[in-house]
Design a protein around this motif. Structure first.
Motif, PDB file in Angstrom:
ATOM      1  N   ARG A 156     -40.089  17.496  33.726  1.00  0.00           N
ATOM      2  CA  ARG A 156     -41.339  16.791  33.818  1.00  0.00           C
ATOM      3  C   ARG A 156     -41.982  16.946  34.990  1.00  0.00           C
ATOM      4  NH1 ARG A 156     -41.608  10.731  32.149  1.00  0.00           N
ATOM      5  NH2 ARG A 156     -39.185  10.633  32.857  1.00  0.00           N
ATOM      6  N   GLY A 157     -41.623  18.305  35.606  1.00  0.00           N
ATOM      7  CA  GLY A 157     -42.273  18.771  37.003  1.00  0.00           C
ATOM      8  C   GLY A 157     -41.690  17.551  38.043  1.00  0.00           C
ATOM      9  N   GLU A 158     -40.801  16.985  38.113  1.00  0.00           N
ATOM     10  CA  GLU A 158     -40.141  16.369  39.134  1.00  0.00           C
ATOM     11  C   GLU A 158     -39.680  17.410  40.197  1.00  0.00           C
ATOM     12  OE1 GLU A 158     -38.914  15.819  36.022  1.00  0.00           O
ATOM     13  OE2 GLU A 158     -38.885  13.919  35.625  1.00  0.00           O
ATOM     14  N   ARG A 159     -39.985  17.002  41.387  1.00  0.00           N
ATOM     15  CA  ARG A 159     -39.636  17.833  42.457  1.00  0.00           C
ATOM     16  C   ARG A 159     -38.690  17.052  43.531  1.00  0.00           C
ATOM     17  NH1 ARG A 159     -44.072  21.780  43.006  1.00  0.00           N
ATOM     18  NH2 ARG A 159     -43.815  22.302  45.149  1.00  0.00           N
ATOM     19  N   ILE A 178     -29.524  12.502  41.157  1.00  0.00           N
ATOM     20  CA  ILE A 178     -30.730  12.855  40.528  1.00  0.00           C
ATOM     21  C   ILE A 178     -30.332  13.654  39.031  1.00  0.00           C
ATOM     22  CG2 ILE A 178     -32.767  14.296  40.912  1.00  0.00           C
ATOM     23  CD1 ILE A 178     -32.683  12.122  42.548  1.00  0.00           C
ATOM     24  N   ARG A 181     -29.808  11.282  36.581  1.00  0.00           N
ATOM     25  CA  ARG A 181     -31.060  10.353  36.032  1.00  0.00           C
ATOM     26  C   ARG A 181     -32.016  11.276  35.427  1.00  0.00           C
ATOM     27  NH1 ARG A 181     -31.616   4.616  39.117  1.00  0.00           N
ATOM     28  NH2 ARG A 181     -29.656   3.705  38.414  1.00  0.00           N
TER      29      ARG A 181
ATOM     30  N   THR B 164     -42.605  12.884  42.062  1.00  0.00           N
ATOM     31  CA  THR B 164     -42.905  12.862  40.620  1.00  0.00           C
ATOM     32  C   THR B 164     -44.365  12.760  40.269  1.00  0.00           C
ATOM     33  OG1 THR B 164     -42.470  10.315  40.766  1.00  0.00           O
ATOM     34  CG2 THR B 164     -40.459  11.360  40.369  1.00  0.00           C
ATOM     35  N   ASP B 167     -46.076   9.699  38.151  1.00  0.00           N
ATOM     36  CA  ASP B 167     -45.426   8.837  37.637  1.00  0.00           C
ATOM     37  C   ASP B 167     -44.383   7.888  38.601  1.00  0.00           C
ATOM     38  OD1 ASP B 167     -43.135   7.563  35.836  1.00  0.00           O
ATOM     39  OD2 ASP B 167     -42.947   9.358  34.785  1.00  0.00           O
ATOM     40  N   GLN B 170     -40.704   6.652  37.503  1.00  0.00           N
ATOM     41  CA  GLN B 170     -39.619   7.886  37.620  1.00  0.00           C
ATOM     42  C   GLN B 170     -39.468   7.944  39.074  1.00  0.00           C
ATOM     43  OE1 GLN B 170     -38.119   9.190  35.353  1.00  0.00           O
ATOM     44  NE2 GLN B 170     -37.544  11.397  35.819  1.00  0.00           N
ATOM     45  N   TRP B 173     -36.985   5.292  39.623  1.00  0.00           N
ATOM     46  CA  TRP B 173     -35.754   5.479  38.935  1.00  0.00           C
ATOM     47  C   TRP B 173     -34.929   6.628  39.471  1.00  0.00           C
ATOM     48  CZ3 TRP B 173     -32.354   4.039  35.595  1.00  0.00           C
ATOM     49  CH2 TRP B 173     -31.673   5.024  34.811  1.00  0.00           C
ATOM     50  N   LEU B 174     -35.572   7.637  40.348  1.00  0.00           N
ATOM     51  CA  LEU B 174     -34.678   8.486  41.125  1.00  0.00           C
ATOM     52  C   LEU B 174     -34.441   8.180  42.482  1.00  0.00           C
ATOM     53  CD1 LEU B 174     -36.682  11.973  39.965  1.00  0.00           C
ATOM     54  CD2 LEU B 174     -34.605  11.320  38.868  1.00  0.00           C
TER      55      LEU B 174
END
Lengths: 385, 385
Positions: A156-159, A178, A181, B164, B167, B170, B173-174
């Motif tokens: 989802r584009g998490e960086r 990470i 999760r 994120t 979000d 998220q 969460w991370l």
């Protein structure tokens, strides 16, 4: 010498890389699909490590996670290149090439996906010379290049960027958290290094070796020759020169659990003819770690323990092991750079909590190794595993 | 108006902030120590939010983790400022000020540690107006400023950046996963924003309010007045104008478990005189979430449920709850900006899985609230809880 890889090479490369993945490294079919989708009719330049400019800037790319999850959670497609871009942005420098961190069905392919998307070449080398379950288990680290900073991209584009300095085990520990999760799979770029560092720390020419292995197995099948002899012939002149057949039998028990972000378990293999007696057991953490025949160790990490179809020699990953499969187990010697005391500390038996010492597979007494070959009964239709 | 805070203010500030922490936000004594160590005889500039330049660049700083771990795992000392520096480096911009993300014994203090070390001023505001257990539970987020990128520093110099996008859940969460693997406590910088954003999204003047609260409690004790009346008088002209005494009794049961990186549990409080009948129960996740008298809800998140010593009014955090403590439970109304539908979606009952609707503490029928005051029997020696 540099060379160009096309989509026609992918099935052979995937097969060979999966063999070298020694049970891990992910599903070869998914790996192939990922590359085919972006490569189309194009080609990828593969760079020989001996020809790299000293200051070439190389950023390896990979997928991390439990193979049991990887087969069910297909990447959205954007993550591999995103992980490279995150690290480039963080370092303020564009990569000149990418490279695998390990051999395997997925992780030999991820750098090709990045290459096909970005036009970057891929260095013909990697940091494991096989597959290992943890990011710190790299010849890169053993010989002084560290993994940090690591970039991690989510679907989802998490960086995410993780920098633990010289502590590659802490980097693995945090990146794994990470990845868990994110659902069990993440895409990473790490171990950024120079061309000079590649020559000093990487296991060389594992892409071309995997391709040669996969091709030799296919050609042997087509020509009704033994694919096992083809494997031995292909590896003989390489750094992986010893190949031994450790057992022939059928899978009679598989225990597997996905825990702490890894696929851990064991497989029991029994003789095809019960009258032969003896049983064979393999323990794995993503990859096969130790093989015992009647309780005696016959091969142990970092040497390769490869389970393959007993006729076609198609490699079987740990998450692909099923009751009733007829298999051969091959032991393959790893290069000397993977057997030094420093290397064994990073990815030898003790790194996995095993109390058994490392014994090179070629030194295990021969009398414990079954030498008979079950004849190849028919031209093996290489059933996809 | 801006003002200067010195070490002499810390005990009062810690007491008031811990009261507003509503059971969470960490141990006030540790918070005080952390600031004293770096502040010495110096002072810190506290900026009034109404006076911030629109383009002032503010990076809030905080500690994240389970309070049960925070009391045992004292920071090495370098982490709070390191977290700020990581985010500054990532954004390519230096902060003009820092700010708390919540009220509490620790998290009202961490920005002061950063300020004392760096010389930055601290904005008199925060994003929770109390303490909440999760990083997404911020008025900042409710009103359009998002937490990413978040920087996280570990005690061994680990540097982590998590982005994120919009979000924030998220992100929580991370970041929680990293914090758990760092041993249960991490230091963070997040919700970077402009001075204009602070005015639009933050709960204003919570540092000065906490200081005034803590001071009024101390002065009441010194002057043999009721500290509870002092609390009510101090809060009456603020955004937290309603204070109700919900129960007086002794702690007769505490269940507490540290799980998923949080301290979760419940406390039962029974009447001092068993003839009075009735029991009182509080459920918490780091912070007190819901209070029931004989099964009827008398206060619920985001209103403040504060357990304090029944004589000295010293606030008691959830990890400080012990069998036999004689306590009063206060319900305090939160500002209207924390009670809008968007705010309740972020940190109202449903955000914690509670099925009970939000009812402002000042609207709960009075007949369910005990109105008698147990007399303050002696000049309360404020025993440190």
């Amino acid at each position: 010498m540099s060379w160009r890889l096309t989509a026609a090479d992918l099935p052979d490369l995937a097969r060979g890389a999966t063999l070298l993945g020694t049970g891990g490294g992910g599903d070869p079919y998914i790996g192939e699909m990922l590359v085919e989708r972006v490569l189309g009719g194009g080609s990828i330049t593969i760079l020989d490590p001996d020809e790299l400019a000293d200051d070439l800037f190389v950023i390896p790319t990979a997928q991390m996670g439990a193979p049991t999850v990887m087969v069910e959670k297909i990447p959205a497609g954007t993550e591999p290149t995103l992980s490279l871009r995150i690290l480039e942005d963080h370092l303020g420098r564009r990569a000149d090439a990418t490279m695998p961190i390990e051999c395997g069905g997925i992780n030999s392919m991820i750098p090709l996906v990045v290459a096909a998307e970005t036009g970057l070449p891929v260095v013909d080398a990697d940091g494991m010379g096989r597959a290992f379950p943890e990011l710190s288990m790299e010849t890169f680290a053993v010989y002084g290049v560290h993994g940090s900073p690591l970039a991690l991209a989510g679907e989802r584009g998490e960086r995410v960027i993780i920098d633990t300095g010289d502590d590659d085990r802490q980097m693995e520990w945090l990146a794994r958290a990470i990845t868990i999760r994110l659902g069990g799979v993440g895409h990473i770029a790490e171990y950024a290094m120079s061309g000079a560092d590649v020559r000093r720390t990487a296991v060389p020419r594992t892409i071309s070796m995997a391709l040669a292995l996969g091709r030799s197995i296919r050609l042997a099948r087509e020509q009704h020759r033994s694919p096992f002899e083809a494997i031995a012939e292909t590896l003989a002149p390489t750094l992986y020169s010893h190949v031994r057949e450790l057992f022939v039998g059928k899978v009679t028990d598989v225990e597997r659990r996905t825990t702490d972000g890894f696929a851990k378990g064991r497989a029991v293999i029994s003789p095809l003819d019960p009258a032969d007696g003896g049983t064979f057991e393999i323990s794995f953490q993503n990859e096969n770690l130790i093989a015992r025949r009647d309780g005696e160790v016959v091969a142990i990490v970092p040497d390769l323990i490869c389970v393959v179809d007993h006729e076609s020699a198609e490699p079987i990953t740990t998450e692909g092991l099923r009751y009733g499969q007829r298999v051969r187990v091959l032991g393959i010697s790893t290069p000397e750079m993977m057997r030094t005391p420093a290397a064994l500390a990073a990815f030898g038996p003790t790194a996995f909590g095993l109390s058994e010492p490392f014994v090179p597979v070629e030194h295990v007494p021969v009398e414990r190794i079954p030498v008979e070959h079950v004849p190849v009964e028919r031209s093996a239709e290489a059933a996809r595993v």
